[in-house]
Write a protein that holds these residues in place. Structure first.
Motif, PDB file in Angstrom:
ATOM      1  N   MET A  89       2.108  74.251  -4.488  1.00 49.84           N
ATOM      2  CA  MET A  89       3.844  74.174  -4.811  1.00 49.84           C
ATOM      3  C   MET A  89       4.207  72.785  -3.774  1.00 49.84           C
ATOM      4  O   MET A  89       4.942  72.753  -3.944  1.00 49.84           O
ATOM      5  CB  MET A  89       4.268  75.251  -4.162  1.00 49.84           C
ATOM      6  N   ARG A  90       2.752  72.886  -2.395  1.00 54.77           N
ATOM      7  CA  ARG A  90       3.456  71.941  -1.698  1.00 54.77           C
ATOM      8  C   ARG A  90       3.052  70.131  -2.109  1.00 54.77           C
ATOM      9  O   ARG A  90       3.701  70.033  -0.945  1.00 54.77           O
ATOM     10  CB  ARG A  90       2.439  72.582  -0.037  1.00 54.77           C
ATOM     11  N   ILE A 126      14.483  77.188  -8.538  1.00 47.08           N
ATOM     12  CA  ILE A 126      13.402  76.295  -7.659  1.00 47.08           C
ATOM     13  C   ILE A 126      13.242  74.762  -7.208  1.00 47.08           C
ATOM     14  O   ILE A 126      13.066  74.862  -6.521  1.00 47.08           O
ATOM     15  CB  ILE A 126      11.235  76.409  -8.330  1.00 47.08           C
ATOM     16  N   GLY A 156      -1.701  84.298  -4.493  1.00 50.26           N
ATOM     17  CA  GLY A 156      -0.599  83.251  -4.073  1.00 50.26           C
ATOM     18  C   GLY A 156      -0.362  82.242  -3.186  1.00 50.26           C
ATOM     19  O   GLY A 156       0.186  81.246  -3.002  1.00 50.26           O
ATOM     20  N   GLY A 157      -1.749  82.028  -2.489  1.00 49.67           N
ATOM     21  CA  GLY A 157      -1.633  81.166  -1.205  1.00 49.67           C
ATOM     22  C   GLY A 157      -1.854  79.857  -2.226  1.00 49.67           C
ATOM     23  O   GLY A 157      -1.963  79.110  -1.723  1.00 49.67           O
ATOM     24  N   MET A 216      -1.406  78.922  -4.862  1.00 49.49           N
ATOM     25  CA  MET A 216       0.199  78.569  -5.325  1.00 49.49           C
ATOM     26  C   MET A 216       0.973  77.977  -4.679  1.00 49.49           C
ATOM     27  O   MET A 216       1.052  76.581  -4.939  1.00 49.49           O
ATOM     28  CB  MET A 216       0.903  79.968  -5.920  1.00 49.49           C
ATOM     29  N   TRP A 217       0.679  78.610  -3.162  1.00 48.67           N
ATOM     30  CA  TRP A 217       1.404  78.248  -2.186  1.00 48.67           C
ATOM     31  C   TRP A 217       1.031  76.580  -1.969  1.00 48.67           C
ATOM     32  O   TRP A 217       1.252  75.671  -1.303  1.00 48.67           O
ATOM     33  CB  TRP A 217       1.458  79.120  -0.700  1.00 48.67           C
ATOM     34  N   VAL A 218      -0.013  76.312  -2.187  1.00 50.20           N
ATOM     35  CA  VAL A 218      -1.149  75.346  -1.279  1.00 50.20           C
ATOM     36  C   VAL A 218      -0.646  74.663  -2.992  1.00 50.20           C
ATOM     37  O   VAL A 218      -0.253  73.257  -2.480  1.00 50.20           O
ATOM     38  CB  VAL A 218      -2.455  75.314  -1.644  1.00 50.20           C
TER      39      VAL A 218
END
Length: 132
Positions: free
Chosen positions: A14-15, A103, A7-8, A10-12
């Motif tokens: 997606m930023r 999204i 998840g982390g 993916m967050w990076v």
């Protein structure tokens, strides 16, 4: 633990596109500073300007998302018909398409709010001169 790491990551990742969209939107809005100055000089409120710029950004993002989905459908049809993978049968999943458009909508909102708010707060004289 593995799920949190994934998840982390993916967050990076997606930023990165979100920051790119913010930069593109800032440039697009800066080019329109004289238009924004004229609208402010004629009495447009900051909320009206922010609303207009966000709606434009969301529409642009959604059009891009739809084009991306249509391109994906075209590639899947081409793969299915090409015979590169024997017995390949693919279908578009409408739930995944819906999440993809959702999204896209969220990215359109998030990437448009900050540049729109910054430009709507400009003094009309400075915006008309292009001195930002």
């Amino acid at each position: 633990e593995w799920l949190a790491l994934r998840g982390g990551m993916m967050w990076v990742f997606m930023r990165l596109p979100a920051l790119n969209l913010v930069n593109l939107n800032t440039g697009r809005i800066l080019e329109r500073s004289s238009e924004i100055g004229v609208r402010k000089a004629f009495g447009a409120t900051s909320a009206q300007l922010v609303g207009q710029l966000i709606v434009e950004n969301v529409l642009l993002c959604l059009v891009g998302g739809v084009i991306g989905l249509l391109a994906a459908k075209g590639v899947l049809l081409w793969l299915e018909g090409s015979g590169l993978v024997p017995y390949l049968k693919v279908n578009m999943n409408f739930a995944v398409m819906g999440y993809g458009l959702l999204i896209t909508l969220v990215f359109g909102l998030l990437s448009g709010v900050l540049p729109a708010w910054k430009m709507s707060r400009l003094d009309p004289v400075h915006a008309l001169k292009g001195a930002i």
